[in-house]
Design an enzyme around this catalytic site. Sequence first.
Site, PDB file in Angstrom:
ATOM      1  N   GLU A 164       0.805  -1.217   0.000  1.00  9.87           N
ATOM      2  CA  GLU A 164       0.000   0.000   0.000  1.00  9.87           C
ATOM      3  C   GLU A 164       0.841   1.272   0.000  1.00  9.87           C
ATOM      4  O   GLU A 164       0.736   2.129   0.877  1.00  9.87           O
ATOM      5  CB  GLU A 164      -0.957   0.003   1.196  1.00  9.87           C
TER       6      GLU A 164
ATOM      7  N   GLU B  37      -5.177  -8.586   0.648  1.00 11.51           N
ATOM      8  CA  GLU B  37      -5.965  -8.220   1.831  1.00 11.51           C
ATOM      9  C   GLU B  37      -7.425  -8.045   1.437  1.00 11.51           C
ATOM     10  O   GLU B  37      -7.726  -7.506   0.372  1.00 11.51           O
ATOM     11  CB  GLU B  37      -5.474  -6.916   2.489  1.00 11.51           C
TER      12      GLU B  37
END
Length: 481
Positions: free
Chosen positions: A170, A381
Amino acid sequence: MEYRQLAPFPKDFLWGAASAAYQIEGAYQEAGKGRSVWDEFVRMPGKTFKGTNGDVAVDHYHRFEEDVALMAQAGLKAYRFSISWPRVLPNGRGPVNEAGLAFYDRLINALIANKIEPIVTIYHWDLPQALQAEYGGWESRHIIEDFTNYARLLFERFGDRVQHWVTLNEQNVFITHGYLTAEHPPAVTDAKRTYQANHIANLANASVIKLFHEKGYQGGIGPSFAYSPTYALNAAPENQLAADNAEQINADLWMDVYAWGRYPKLVMTYLEQNGIAPEMTEADQALLANPLAHPDFMGLNYYQTMTVTTNPLEGGVGLAKQNTSGKKGTSQASGLPGVYKTADNPYMQQTDWDWNIDPEGLRIALRRIESRYGLPVLITENGLGAFDSLQEGGQVHDDYRIAFLKAHIQAIREAITDGVSVIGYTTWSFTDLLSWTNGYQKRYGFVYVDRDETEERELNRYSKDSFYWYQKVIKTNGEVL
């Protein structure tokens, strides 16, 4: 598309779960580990929910064998975890901490002994504090060499047992929250520095992937991107344009660089007109464009979609802080003046942290990545943060989590039927953990860990109802949800 029959999940599909070192390990000063930027940041007043930190977290460092045994009981095919950079290189570079490497050796070997594939994230936000202090971390080009050397160390030490590597987790989150909203370290609010640090992170990511391919290490490698596909609130053309603005500046700006090595022209025009474009050299462009620096797969962290409308340049809404309290309905509209602003979507429910619950959005995300980049996707995720309650007898009834995951797995199967190549699905998370600035009350795991913001208690583990549900999903390769 609607189908009379859905394609099955691939026979080698990686059903798993995920975590990050700082959020689970604890032992923050043990066995030669150096300090990370998060070890410093959590001590800044008001930055985390009730001042929580990861000093102990859920003590995975000392309890990993117990946790791996639970993973084996659940039938996990894969476990994604991150390696703490300062645990293996306390100063970010220089002398290696063999005790830190030995811990990950033991973890990887335990996973393999239980037929669980290790998926290793090289960087999940815990930058060595020494590098932040020395040259400003991601704002300095020095980090490109240091990050590459750190990755080389991991490839050489663990590459014989690891098939899937995630470079940066991320990047869009740790850069924007670190340099634009000051919600993460180093707690800066400066748009020019944001996009320059982001460019340097792109170079570091490309350098590591290029090294991986040049050296011919086994398996595949790619970044993990937090993607929230954008919808327009309605069919008004100006809102459709705002949605395209948001999609390009929040998604294409990262994934285009990963996959193709070039920045979107629209976004660069916007950054240049506002005097915040990154400084790039011809050597930078050559590295990013090098096919050896492009990923083998796109890692996808998917939690929600975003709905937007227009946002006037004069008097428009700026970026707003996240809801970290779990008090539903406390989030404010957020945006960039002249670009877009967020809006409530009347067709969706929200979590207590005001995140949209949108399983169809995962299918849309997968289809967009396939259509635009043609890369396989590893879902690194996806999960539900919620208030869980430990009942008498150590039971945790989380039907809401089961419903959430069931709908998202169904969306994955539909995307596979659409023709998307999906490698695996590692939910967030396996055990409960420290949810960064949200503390310990925001629980994601299949395994309840008995602690909260004020007490560590005994850190006992309790399998939730979702644990046994996921066990059946894995056993039937997604046929029984």
